[in-house]
Design a protein around this motif. Structure first.
Motif, PDB file in Angstrom:
ATOM      1  N   ARG A   1       0.839  -1.201   0.000  1.00 21.40           N
ATOM      2  CA  ARG A   1       0.000   0.000   0.000  1.00 21.40           C
ATOM      3  C   ARG A   1       0.877   1.255   0.000  1.00 21.40           C
ATOM      4  NH1 ARG A   1      -0.879   4.691   2.477  1.00 21.40           N
ATOM      5  NH2 ARG A   1      -0.632   3.768   4.523  1.00 21.40           N
ATOM      6  N   ASP A   2       1.503   1.590   1.133  1.00 19.37           N
ATOM      7  CA  ASP A   2       2.324   2.805   1.156  1.00 19.37           C
ATOM      8  C   ASP A   2       3.591   2.603   0.318  1.00 19.37           C
ATOM      9  OD1 ASP A   2       2.324   5.381   1.936  1.00 19.37           O
ATOM     10  OD2 ASP A   2       2.738   5.053   4.053  1.00 19.37           O
TER      11      ASP A   2
ATOM     12  N   ASN B   1       9.304   4.659   3.676  1.00 21.36           N
ATOM     13  CA  ASN B   1       8.790   4.328   5.024  1.00 21.36           C
ATOM     14  C   ASN B   1       9.912   3.689   5.833  1.00 21.36           C
ATOM     15  OD1 ASN B   1       6.365   4.467   3.237  1.00 21.36           O
ATOM     16  ND2 ASN B   1       5.298   3.856   5.074  1.00 21.36           N
TER      17      ASN B   1
ATOM     18  N   HIS C   1       3.817   4.754  12.530  1.00 23.33           N
ATOM     19  CA  HIS C   1       3.955   4.686  11.074  1.00 23.33           C
ATOM     20  C   HIS C   1       4.864   5.847  10.679  1.00 23.33           C
ATOM     21  CE1 HIS C   1       2.028   4.280   6.929  1.00 23.33           C
ATOM     22  NE2 HIS C   1       2.585   5.485   6.867  1.00 23.33           N
TER      23      HIS C   1
ATOM     24  N   HIS D   1       7.696   7.967   8.338  1.00 23.07           N
ATOM     25  CA  HIS D   1       8.287   8.213   7.015  1.00 23.07           C
ATOM     26  C   HIS D   1       9.712   8.710   7.178  1.00 23.07           C
ATOM     27  CE1 HIS D   1       5.157   7.314   4.041  1.00 23.07           C
ATOM     28  NE2 HIS D   1       4.347   7.450   5.087  1.00 23.07           N
TER      29      HIS D   1
HETATM   30 ZN    ZN Z   1       2.394   6.675   5.105  1.00 24.97          ZN
END
Ligand code: ZN
Ligand code: KIV
Length: 507
Positions: free
Chosen positions: A12-13, A237, A201, A203
């Motif tokens: 997804r990311d 990420n 989460h 980055h």
């Molecule tokens: Zn993200």
């Protein structure tokens, strides 16, 4: 030891990385490997974002049964309904709802008040909860949000039934100590926090995604969201392999553990790199080509005497193959099968026969066949998209005299043999012009072209990666051959076939 939940968001990311498009079959292949790796949660996609994302989540939910399969949704009824539709067949489904929380996003993007966002967050968790018990909520841009407001949102969504609350450092702005204090503050100030798992989460815009994630674990978070090779939006990420190996190698410090089978790390990293077309930098921790290479004489001497002198992780712990056995043209089916098994491939009889024929053909052209050659061969033989046009032959004439000229023969979808020839500024330009004329897709822009050799040696296989863009969508194509001109033609055809396949489905 407490266990950390590994939430993988490569599909997804990770896939949101510029140029990183994967088709449905490729996503399924990665999801299967993530299951072998032992991740707890696979965020399989964002179903409302496109029909192919929906299809990928649906297929993964059906086929990959051990981990939790998670679908992402904005805090909007249609998103949540669509996400549920995609993930409902999973053995363990999860809905992940997100909504911006920072004033920067509220004022400039959403144009909503804090009260409205609070109410919507609560309402959308209630909606998701009607479908499934396992609901995660993320207040987006949490690291730039006033902590008191984050506490309020978290209390409200946990009250509404959220079982995981995720704290995103959406723009990679946080500094470890500061982010750690935010996590600590959440434990101290959200009265019902014990009813949910706290997740992070992060980055990597400041190169701190892993550091911020680890700091959060120290302060009580028990889920980390991460991607294989750290791929993702912008700078990416937090890298799964770095977090897992930091927790494992320094279990004396963290007193934590994961369910990851670390021996699958290298294979997973290679697969993700291969399918996304994002190379792994040589000095990348854990999975880079140089991560376990010792160059200086003093280090080599130490490692020979006792690896622990300069090696904090044994390469086999992360699944780097220990033998560098080389196969050749006299190697038979048995030796090839054994090598495949050691590399973690288990092929059907039909696939094995195809791979073996390709291996024999390669062995006729190249002296020693290494593990990397075999990986490249498998990628080429077994992962080709179903072809719309098939490249039958390519011939070029080029050099420092005369005009580069290419002739190309393709087999069209109706079985007809079609041929054309073109001039170009170089051999690749000439080939691509001829192919363009034959296939006839307008406005295709070549945005990336790279060649690399799979191994050392003058007879090495050359791998070509191309990205083409059409109607704002990027398609990646790969080709491998001992002749890099042929590899270039194969890669371009591979990208065009992906484009044509998507158009066919859309029609
Ligand atoms: Zn993200
Ligand atoms: O970076 C982010 O904030 C996200 C959310 C959807 C969790 O990816």
């Amino acid at each position: 030891m407490d266990r950390v939940i590994i939430f993988d968001t490569t599909l997804r990311d990770g896939e949101q990385a510029a140029g990183g498009t994967l088709n449905v079959q490729e996503k399924l292949e990665i999801a299967r490997q993530l299951e072998k790796l032992g991740v707890d949660v696979i965020e399989a996609g964002f179903p409302i974002s496109s029909p192919s994302d929906f299809e990928a989540v649906r297929l993964i939910a059906k086929e990959v049964r051990t981990p939790i399969i998670c679908a992402l949704a904005r805090a909007h009824p249609d998103d949540i309904d669509r996400a549920w539709e995609a993930v409902k067949e999973a053995e363990h489904p999860r809905l992940h709802v997100f909504l911006s929380a920072s004033d920067i996003h509220l004022v400039y993007q959403l144009k909503k008040s804090r009260e409205q966002v609070l109410q919507t967050s609560r309402d959308m968790v209630v909606r998701a909860k009607k479908y499934v018990d396992d609901v995660e909520f993320s207040p987006m841009d949490a690291s730039r949000t006033e902590p008191e407001y984050i506490y309020q949102i978290l209390e409200a969504v946990i009250d509404a039934g959220a079982t995981t609350v995720n704290i995103p450092d959406t723009v990679g702005y946080a500094i470890p100590d500061e982010f750690g204090r935010l996590i600590e503050g959440i434990f101290q100030n959200v009265p019902n926090i014990k009813q949910a798992i706290v997740s992070v989460h992060c980055h990597n815009d400041l190169g701190l995604a892993v550091a911020n994630s680890l700091e959060s674990l120290k302060r009580g978070a028990r889920q980390v969201e991460c991607t294989v090779n750290g791929i993702g939006e912008r700078a990416g990420n937090a890298s799964l392999e770095e977090i897992v190996m930091a927790v494992k190698t320094r279990s004396d410090f963290f007193n934590l553990t994961t369910y990851i089978d670390t021996k699958q790390i290298y294979k997973t990293s290679r697969l993700v790199s291969e399918l996304t077309g994002f190379p792994v930098q040589p000095n990348k921790a854990i999975v880079g080509a140089n991560a376990f290479r010792h160059e200086s004489g003093i280090h080599q001497d130490g490692v020979i005497k006792m690896p622990i002198t300069y090696e904090i992780i044994a390469p086999r712990t992360v699944g780097i193959p220990s033998s560098s056995l080389v196969l050749g043209k006299l190697s038979g089916r048995h030796a090839f099968k054994e090598r495949l098994a050691e590399l973690g491939y288990s092929l059907s009889d039909e696939d094995f026969n195809r791979a073996f024929l390709a291996f024999k053909e390669l062995a006729g052209k190249k002296k020693g066949i290494t593990d990397r050659d075999i990986e490249s061969l498998i990628a080429q033989e077994l992962r080709t998209v179903s072809e719309v046009y098939h490249l039958d032959r390519v011939q070029v004439s080029c050099g420092d005299r005369g005009i580069p000229t290419a002739s190309v023969i393709l087999i069209a979808p109706d079985g007809q043999v079609v041929a054309d020839a073109a001039l170009g500024t170089g051999p690749v330009d000439a080939i691509y012009k001829a192919i363009n004329r034959l296939v006839g897709v307008p406005n295709v822009l070549l945005t990336e072209f790279s060649v690399k050799s799979v191994t050392e040696g003058i007879d090495a296989i050359g791998e070509v990666l191309v990205r083409i863009e059409s109607d704002g969508i990027t398609y990646t194509g790969r080709g491998a051959d001992t002749d890099i001109i042929v590899a270039s033609a194969k890669a371009y055809m591979n990208a065009l076939n992906r484009l044509l396949a998507v158009r066919k489905v859309a029609e």
